[in-house]
Design a protein around this motif. Structure first.
Motif, mmCIF file in Angstrom:
data_model
loop_
_atom_site.group_PDB
_atom_site.id
_atom_site.type_symbol
_atom_site.label_atom_id
_atom_site.label_comp_id
_atom_site.label_asym_id
_atom_site.label_seq_id
_atom_site.Cartn_x
_atom_site.Cartn_y
_atom_site.Cartn_z
ATOM 1 N N GLN A 1 0.851 -1.251 0.402
ATOM 2 C CA GLN A 1 0.076 -0.303 -0.225
ATOM 3 C C GLN A 1 0.982 1.604 -0.034
ATOM 4 O O GLN A 1 2.269 1.469 0.692
ATOM 5 C CB GLN A 1 -0.852 0.300 1.239
ATOM 6 C CG GLN A 1 -2.199 -0.857 1.418
ATOM 7 C CD GLN A 1 -3.198 -0.449 1.928
ATOM 8 O OE1 GLN A 1 -2.875 -1.067 3.270
ATOM 9 N NE2 GLN A 1 -4.551 -0.447 1.826
ATOM 10 N N LEU A 2 0.160 1.863 -0.858
ATOM 11 C CA LEU A 2 1.270 3.519 -1.376
ATOM 12 C C LEU A 2 0.367 4.860 -0.728
ATOM 13 O O LEU A 2 -0.958 4.863 -1.279
ATOM 14 C CB LEU A 2 1.562 3.249 -1.985
ATOM 15 C CG LEU A 2 2.902 2.778 -3.060
ATOM 16 C CD1 LEU A 2 2.878 3.011 -4.389
ATOM 17 C CD2 LEU A 2 3.391 2.234 -2.297
ATOM 18 N N VAL A 3 1.185 5.689 0.446
ATOM 19 C CA VAL A 3 -0.193 6.759 0.500
ATOM 20 C C VAL A 3 0.947 8.146 0.602
ATOM 21 O O VAL A 3 1.868 8.133 1.186
ATOM 22 C CB VAL A 3 0.046 6.518 2.261
ATOM 23 C CG1 VAL A 3 -0.955 7.767 2.777
ATOM 24 C CG2 VAL A 3 -1.140 5.250 2.629
ATOM 25 N N GLU A 4 -0.486 8.802 -0.254
ATOM 26 C CA GLU A 4 1.396 10.006 -0.645
ATOM 27 C C GLU A 4 0.849 11.089 0.031
ATOM 28 O O GLU A 4 -1.122 11.863 0.510
ATOM 29 C CB GLU A 4 0.453 10.360 -1.873
ATOM 30 C CG GLU A 4 0.934 9.512 -3.072
ATOM 31 C CD GLU A 4 1.450 9.131 -4.696
ATOM 32 O OE1 GLU A 4 0.219 8.802 -5.617
ATOM 33 O OE2 GLU A 4 0.919 10.739 -5.005
ATOM 34 N N SER A 5 1.422 12.046 -0.195
ATOM 35 C CA SER A 5 0.908 13.642 0.651
ATOM 36 C C SER A 5 1.945 14.443 0.165
ATOM 37 O O SER A 5 3.259 14.959 -0.377
ATOM 38 C CB SER A 5 1.208 13.326 2.878
ATOM 39 O OG SER A 5 2.483 13.238 3.228
ATOM 40 N N GLY A 6 1.682 15.844 0.574
ATOM 41 C CA GLY A 6 3.186 16.952 0.157
ATOM 42 C C GLY A 6 2.433 17.389 -1.418
ATOM 43 O O GLY A 6 3.600 18.461 -1.621
ATOM 44 N N GLY A 7 1.603 17.435 -2.030
ATOM 45 C CA GLY A 7 1.211 18.157 -2.715
ATOM 46 C C GLY A 7 0.189 19.481 -2.380
ATOM 47 O O GLY A 7 0.535 19.933 -1.042
ATOM 48 N N GLY A 8 0.012 20.775 -3.996
ATOM 49 C CA GLY A 8 -0.165 21.929 -3.007
ATOM 50 C C GLY A 8 -0.199 22.299 -4.355
ATOM 51 O O GLY A 8 -0.362 22.581 -5.337
ATOM 52 N N SER A 9 -0.579 23.280 -3.991
ATOM 53 C CA SER A 9 -0.839 25.335 -4.693
ATOM 54 C C SER A 9 0.962 25.934 -4.500
ATOM 55 O O SER A 9 0.701 26.529 -3.467
ATOM 56 C CB SER A 9 -2.472 25.640 -4.784
ATOM 57 O OG SER A 9 -2.850 24.432 -5.275
ATOM 58 N N VAL A 10 1.474 26.318 -5.718
ATOM 59 C CA VAL A 10 2.481 26.998 -4.981
ATOM 60 C C VAL A 10 2.829 28.090 -6.227
ATOM 61 O O VAL A 10 2.013 28.128 -7.747
ATOM 62 C CB VAL A 10 3.830 26.002 -5.441
ATOM 63 C CG1 VAL A 10 3.657 25.966 -3.833
ATOM 64 C CG2 VAL A 10 3.644 25.578 -6.033
ATOM 65 N N GLN A 11 3.166 29.435 -6.875
ATOM 66 C CA GLN A 11 3.268 30.267 -7.405
ATOM 67 C C GLN A 11 4.907 30.215 -8.134
ATOM 68 O O GLN A 11 5.784 28.781 -7.900
ATOM 69 C CB GLN A 11 3.561 31.294 -6.724
ATOM 70 C CG GLN A 11 2.744 32.215 -6.302
ATOM 71 C CD GLN A 11 2.608 33.451 -5.444
ATOM 72 O OE1 GLN A 11 4.005 33.910 -5.680
ATOM 73 N NE2 GLN A 11 1.685 34.932 -5.967
ATOM 74 N N ALA A 12 4.633 30.068 -9.502
ATOM 75 C CA ALA A 12 5.839 29.675 -10.457
ATOM 76 C C ALA A 12 6.977 29.826 -9.414
ATOM 77 O O ALA A 12 7.322 30.921 -9.419
ATOM 78 C CB ALA A 12 5.069 29.987 -11.920
ATOM 79 N N GLY A 13 7.956 28.931 -9.542
ATOM 80 C CA GLY A 13 9.123 28.873 -9.379
ATOM 81 C C GLY A 13 9.393 28.503 -7.629
ATOM 82 O O GLY A 13 10.525 28.351 -6.880
ATOM 83 N N GLY A 14 8.573 28.071 -7.569
ATOM 84 C CA GLY A 14 8.726 27.940 -6.086
ATOM 85 C C GLY A 14 8.841 25.625 -5.774
ATOM 86 O O GLY A 14 8.537 25.322 -7.213
ATOM 87 N N SER A 15 9.152 25.390 -4.647
ATOM 88 C CA SER A 15 8.949 23.966 -4.705
ATOM 89 C C SER A 15 7.880 23.337 -4.100
ATOM 90 O O SER A 15 7.237 23.805 -2.739
ATOM 91 C CB SER A 15 10.093 24.014 -3.605
ATOM 92 O OG SER A 15 11.764 24.459 -4.760
ATOM 93 N N LEU A 16 8.412 21.847 -3.873
ATOM 94 C CA LEU A 16 6.774 20.845 -3.236
ATOM 95 C C LEU A 16 7.689 20.381 -3.399
ATOM 96 O O LEU A 16 8.902 19.529 -3.779
ATOM 97 C CB LEU A 16 5.839 21.316 -3.610
ATOM 98 C CG LEU A 16 4.551 21.945 -3.975
ATOM 99 C CD1 LEU A 16 3.918 21.428 -4.642
ATOM 100 C CD2 LEU A 16 4.055 21.702 -2.275
#
Length: 120
Positions: free
Chosen positions: A3-18
């Motif tokens: 099983q795989l559980v993802e996290s960490g996505g989101g909304s960012v401005q261009a040039g940003g990081s995640l």
């Protein structure tokens, strides 16, 4: 079974990081490949990056080379994707996958539920 559980996505401005995370529950042979895919709206799912669990050998799509970094923390049993210098073209749902072309892992490949990345 894995099983795989993802996290960490989101909304960012261009040039940003995640930093995207994918917790892996279950046993995965060291020879198996793991990776990240993304699916932009109206487009097919495409591979972004892969890594061999055992030796850490990595590959990247040309469009993300130099901006993305894939890694696997064996102690945490977590697959990561550091995404930098984001552009609007990086927008999409990101899926982690385990057991890519891996005959030693019954039922593979296994997929995460997906995490949304939106760049504006």
């Amino acid at each position: 079974h894995v099983q795989l559980v993802e996290s960490g996505g989101g909304s960012v401005q261009a040039g940003g990081s995640l930093k995207l995370s994918c917790a892996v529950f279950g046993n995965v042979p060291d020879s198996c490949a793991m990776g990240w895919y993304r699916q932009a709206p109206g487009k097919q799912r495409e591979v972004v990056s892969t890594i061999i669990k055992g030796d850490g050998d990595t590959n990247y799509a040309d469009t993300v080379q130099g901006r993305y970094t894939i890694s696997f923390n064996k102690r945490e049993k977590t697959l990561y994707l550091q995404v930098n210098s984001l552009t609007v073209e990086d927008t999409g749902t990101y899926f982690c996958a385990v057991g890519l072309v891996c005959l030693l892992l019954p039922g593979s490949p296994y997929w995460g539920q997906g995490t949304q990345v939106t760049v504006s």
